[in-house]
Design a protein around this motif. Structure first.
Motif: not given
Lengths: 734, 734
Positions: A246, A416, A419-420, A508, A512, A674
């Motif tokens: 990320g 990443a 997904t955040e 991720a 995550y 993560g």
């Protein structure tokens, strides 16, 4: 503490299997004068459509996709990358064979580049004899995130740059002020420099030894590419030298323009000293001239000389004599705009359930295999599916999202950040993530990794696809010859790996978000090569010519990978009941548990930490007497004549979809960015068991400190609660 | 950074409102020869059933429940508590009017008790003149989690024990080695001791000043209970003296027998020095004898003397002269088994969706109002609903879970452990949590707090219930007279509070799980009393006699609370489309934003931190052109003749159910245990705006340090991402 829990999972998995039968048989396929949606909601996978899909996936189309994608180098955020963005958008927005929608999404991410005006160089003595190969302006080899700097010192050979390597070396030589040359493998890229710094080493070189990549071959006269798939002496493996995935300036926040960024000086997990990759033609010159004692046999590579530790520095007899080695590294970091390209096919019945299929788009140079082989396959799948949608012949039950991720080579950044940004939405709605990055490493057999619950759908799909180049043999039957295992439930089956690392964009999703994921490719016959990875990996030799001549002539392995992955995609998107088998998950957990008991129980018992009992769950049947009744009830409703609610199927599907989410714990691994999935997190203990437990146990055993043993107990409790929570997701819903 | 985002929420709320219309009208009520489930899935709230429910909720039944529950003191884990466990189980397992299932669930939790053999005492000089009232063996007043100890020193008066109080006092007196007497209010219980210790204070007393609880009255001859609801001079408010909720030895893990426990010495947020509550009859003797300067006017209470700081110690002229005050505290901590009692009614159509209704069961002494008023109401609701279920007249669409939580008085422990144990299951399936703890503080008006999205269903329910003691006036119409506000969308409406604290068992649901929650009660006419809370709160005077004579004679306010809360429960359980209004949420967010801009924008602009722009979201319509088309599509399908899918309703309901989950961030508040909801977290800044932003801003402004301003920027980004994420949950699903 966790034993009974696992058995519990197995039991509830059985309940669910029955539930699955309800799903398949309970809903009558025709309902007379009922509204049309009554039929729609009960529709299952259409096998004739799968056949049509398989027949339309075309190897020549894949080949032409690859040719187009590899026309120019397309490192993240460069003009070549922008060209691929436009190409993806054009294809996904095609009115005949595109998707419902496609768009680009930008993130402002922290990258590292070489200075085009000042190429990095390595000097011995006063003369610049080694200059890293400049393939093209902007693409000279470098170690991304290596700091700039000009260290100068005596050279030493440090094997793979593992902690144990430097420790051993330090026993013989004073490493202060030295430059270490290391070979790829054994330790992460950044780790080679991070491990070195505490010994006073001021710079690191890294190269690919022919032993590790070329099965020992190294002559560019007749052995290496263009004579074979082996790496030529001038090939240099680039890479991202960082530990966390990320964008590093925006931890846990999507890297939008106005997002808060931590100061760059606070970034951890990157080299503290300059490091530079070189080709083995240069490494050969340096290593074979080194003085000092001979390194141990495990440190020896394929060069026709003894690998010495270094005096430090060169032999007296060397032409280099007592020269220093100097690195001139001009890398710089910059926040740049990187694009994901996204495309969707909207689901007909459950548009709020997503199957995500993705691969990164950026490469180090031309990136024919990494990543364009995967992108070529993805474009072929989306073409075939898109055409069926545009022609009105098909619309999946669930939505399909295609992701062409940016800046993966710099640490899985595009996926990443995605997904955040969409954390809750993706968590709550994503059925599964399919990753096909390098579609074809080699053309021998399928390779698959994933959560154990996806094993079955991969098998189903692989049985329906012909193995490339083999008469009337399926991908499945071919695969089982190369990698297999014995399952208590299924007997001999192909071995599906686990996704415990962060090697590609699945990271991720797995670690995550806790989304059920898989990674698919075609790969080697391991009896024929020991290459660490395909030889041109991350070098300028990873080109269309290389791919089409030496990796997959005719592109039939690409086709087989695409057919298999696409078949999985259709099944995940169209099945009435999700083809995720939680009893296979339980089998893997049982294996992990058995290993944990074998390895740890004795010591833990001595410390009064029990592994064999979980009162809560053990007592659960008393608390919930109806659970067992419901198992019976499920069995009863197996009867085909019983009408069942579409919401009952959704309920079972939600249980299956969310199973992995129950394994998340955002606080379990405070030192691992993560990583939240307590079953598949990365681990340094190297044991096939629960990662948090294994690492904590290793640490406690080596330190002997009581607070480290407390951590072991803590991780047992985290694990127990997670597995308990997962079991509760599978049990009767109330 | 966040402005446009909020507008986005408003817009998408509008989309959803249209969605709701589809739900209501799109599904035809009769479907000819379709399977019976086609009708079942389309069923909405049955208003005649609501009427029947309202008519059956009986005030005398509530009164008799209360009589039974308050027969003996029932502090957590004592024999009296066990008696109430059995009583709840008997009622919930009743074959005529019980629930589908009921069971107990045990947790091993860290509690604090006084030593029955050594009652705590307070001594002046050599003679034991103050001994804390011993109401009954085991129930002598004490400060739970105060350490044992025997501090002795000169007495000082420290007002409410706030940081500013001790700071002011410290300017006049050397506090080293002193004992501070403080009054309740202004600061948390534990804080009074935590704030004191840094000044060298070695012990703390705390009492309830008649000014704060009795509207100044204090004579037990004719003014206080049994002459009125006011607290008698001997009444002592007990309480839990800790800052974090949940079991303190098992953070984020359910406190099962074998769960890892942190060492007790690592527990934070409890008094570092002994503290003891006393009645105002004892406080009067001590405070009116204090020497030194007169305390400021805001420090003065109702006693007929000037409240002095203390010399330190007493006046020269006092009979106490220069005596020390000594505390003898014998409290001890113990891990004990505490039970939740759980009961469920299984949902008919969506059993995997839960509406949870709960209250704690444990009290400090007899606990008639706190908590048994709430438990009496809960039992009456469960009796009426249970009877309908047992008679086959009704089964809710969704499942209903009743929770009778244990050990709430020690810091919401039972409910917190429950949410830790069932984290994923509850997160994924819970539609809403209804908390009715103290059902009736006083009998003037309804009081409600909750997420803004529940406002509307509370109003709907309150309009259908008669206000107690008022002819033909609804609870709603009565309420609006006592507490109202002007809403841009709705005009004048009753004011619904927010759940930003951790005052009762909603805390873990709101802050840890992010579940849409509400807290309901009947309460005061604030024009008639300034009492901090009902006067007998947490004292031995909180009895059936007190409740039935002075809080709610005839139990009609209990009945009204029960009818309102039960009506809400039925609507949440039975509505086809969940009655959660996200545009009301947006209205509250807009208010918070306006406040944030007014307070912070100027300073932030000067520091180059923008609040007014969010490029991502602003551009969203370009990325997702279909979003707006779908709004139109929704409008079109408003048409009653269009058949719609039951899964479409489920989809909208999931969007509504999960909206609050999008506001969670497990890393945003590392110093606040169990606080993850970025909109409703507790805040010390005292501003009606986003808590993380407000607290960070306050800190940065006072320290002026650049890393504190970085934290402000960080919290803006956290907030922006959370609101963005919530908006994405509400937008078109793909």
């Amino acid at each position: 503490m966790i034993k009974k829990v696992l058995i519990g999972i197995l039991c509830s998995a059985a309940v669910l299997t029955l539930g699955i039968l309800i799903g398949h048989f309970g809903i009558t396929k025709s309902s007379g004068s009922a509204p049309s949606w009554v039929r729609d909601v009960a529709k299952d996978v259409d096998e004739s459509l799968v056949e049509k899909f398989l027949s339309e996936v075309d190897n020549i189309q894949i080949q032409e996709n690859l040719r187009e994608l590899t026309k120019v180098p397309h490192m993240a955020t460069t003009a070549g990358d922008e060209q691929t963005v436009k190409f993806m958008l054009k294809r996904w927005q095609d009115p005949e064979s595109g998707l419902d929608q496609a768009w680009r999404e930008e993130y402002m991410v922290y990258l590292s580049f070489p200075d085009p005006k000042n190429p990095n160089s390595v000097t011995v003595g006063e003369s610049l004899i080694l200059q890293t190969k400049k393939i093209l302006r902007w693409f000279s080899p470098y170690a991304a995130y290596s700091p700039a700097g000009h260290p100068k010192g005596k050279l030493v050979y440090a094997n793979q740059g593992k902690p144990s390597d430097y420790e051993l070396l330090n026993r013989t030589i004073d490493l202060n002020g030295t430059i270490a040359i290391t070979r790829y493998g054994g330790a992460g890229r950044a780790a080679k420099a991070i491990n070195a710094a505490p010994y006073g080493i001021i710079g690191v070189l890294v190269y690919t030894d022919p032993l590790d990549i070329n099965d020992g071959l190294m002559s560019d006269i007749n052995e290496t590419y263009p004579h074979s798939w082996y790496l030529p002496p001038s090939g240099v493996e680039r890479g991202s030298f960082k530990n966390h995935y990320g964008d590093m300036l925006t931890p846990y926040l999507a890297a939008k323009e106005e997002t808060y960024r931590i100061p760059a000086k606070n970034v951890t997990g990157i080299p503290p000293i300059p490091i530079q990759p070189i080709g083995f033609e240069d490494a050969y010159i340096l290593i074979c001239e080194l003085g000092g004692e001979a390194a141990p046999s495990e440190w020896q590579g394929s060069f026709s000389c003894t690998y010495n530790f270094g005096g430090p520095g060169f032999k007296h007899t060397s032409t280099f004599n007592n020269s220093d080695v100097k690195l001139d590294i001009f890398n710089y970091e910059e926040v740049r705009s990187s694009a994901n390209v996204m495309g969707v096919i909207r689901g007909s019945v459950e548009p709020d359930r997503y199957v995500i299929y993705g691969n990164h788009r950026d490469s180090w140079v031309h990136g024919a295999i990494d990543p364009s082989s995967g992108t070529s396959v993805m474009l072929e799948l989306s073409r075939v599916l898109g055409k069926m949608v545009k022609q009105g012949k098909w619309r999946p039950r669930r939505s399909i999202i295609f992701g062409s991720w940016g800046a993966e080579e710099f640490g899985l950044i595009g996926s990443a950040e995605y997904t955040e940004q969409y954390f809750t939405k993706l968590s709550e709605r994503t059925v599964a993530y399919i990753n096909v990055d390098i579609a074809v490493f080699a053309n021998a057999t399928l390779r698959a990794s994933g959560m154990p619950s996806v094993q079955n759908v991969i098998f189903t799909a692989a049985k329906q696809v012909d193995a490339p180049g083999l008469d009337s043999m399926s991908v499945y039957d071919n695969w089982i010859q190369y990698a297999n295992k014995t399952s208590p439930a299924h007997g001999t089956i192909p071995r599906v790996g686990y996704l415990s690392g962060a090697g590609s964009d699945y990271a991720a999703f797995v670690h995550y978000l806790g989304i059920t994921s898989m990674d698919i490719s075609y790969t080697y016959d391991r009896s024929k090569t020991n290459a660490r990875i395909y030889p041109a990996y991350h070098t300028a030799y990873d080109t269309f010519d290389y791919a089409s001549k030496f990796i997959d002539p005719g592109f039939t392995s690409h086709q087989a990978t695409g057919r298999t992955a696409g078949n999985i995609l259709i099944r995940l998107a169209d099945s009435l009941v999700l083809p995720l088998n939680c009893s296979d998950y339980a089998e893997s957990l049982e294996e992990y548990l058995k290993t944990a008991i074998d390895l740890y129980q004795h010591q833990l018992k001595a410390r009064n930490i029990s592994m064999g009992k979980n009162k809560t769950f053990n007592n659960a049947p008393d608390f919930y007497p109806e659970m067992n009744q419901n198992a019976l009830y499920s069995r009863k409703t197996h009867d085909k004549s019983d009408n069942s609610l579409p919401l009952k199927v959704r309920m079972i599907n939600d249980q299956l979809m969310l199973l992995d989410r129950a394994f998340l714990n955002p606080l379990a691994f405070p030192d691992k960015y993560g990583y939240r999935h307590v079953i598949w997190a990365s681990s340094s203990a190297g044991q096939p068991t629960f990662p948090g437990l294994a690492d904590a146990y290793d640490k406690a055993e080596s330190s002997g400190q009581s607070n480290d043993w407390d951590k072991v107990h803590y991780h047992l409790s985290v694990l127990s609660q997670a597995i308990d929570g997962a079991a509760h997701m599978l049990l009767d819903v109330i």
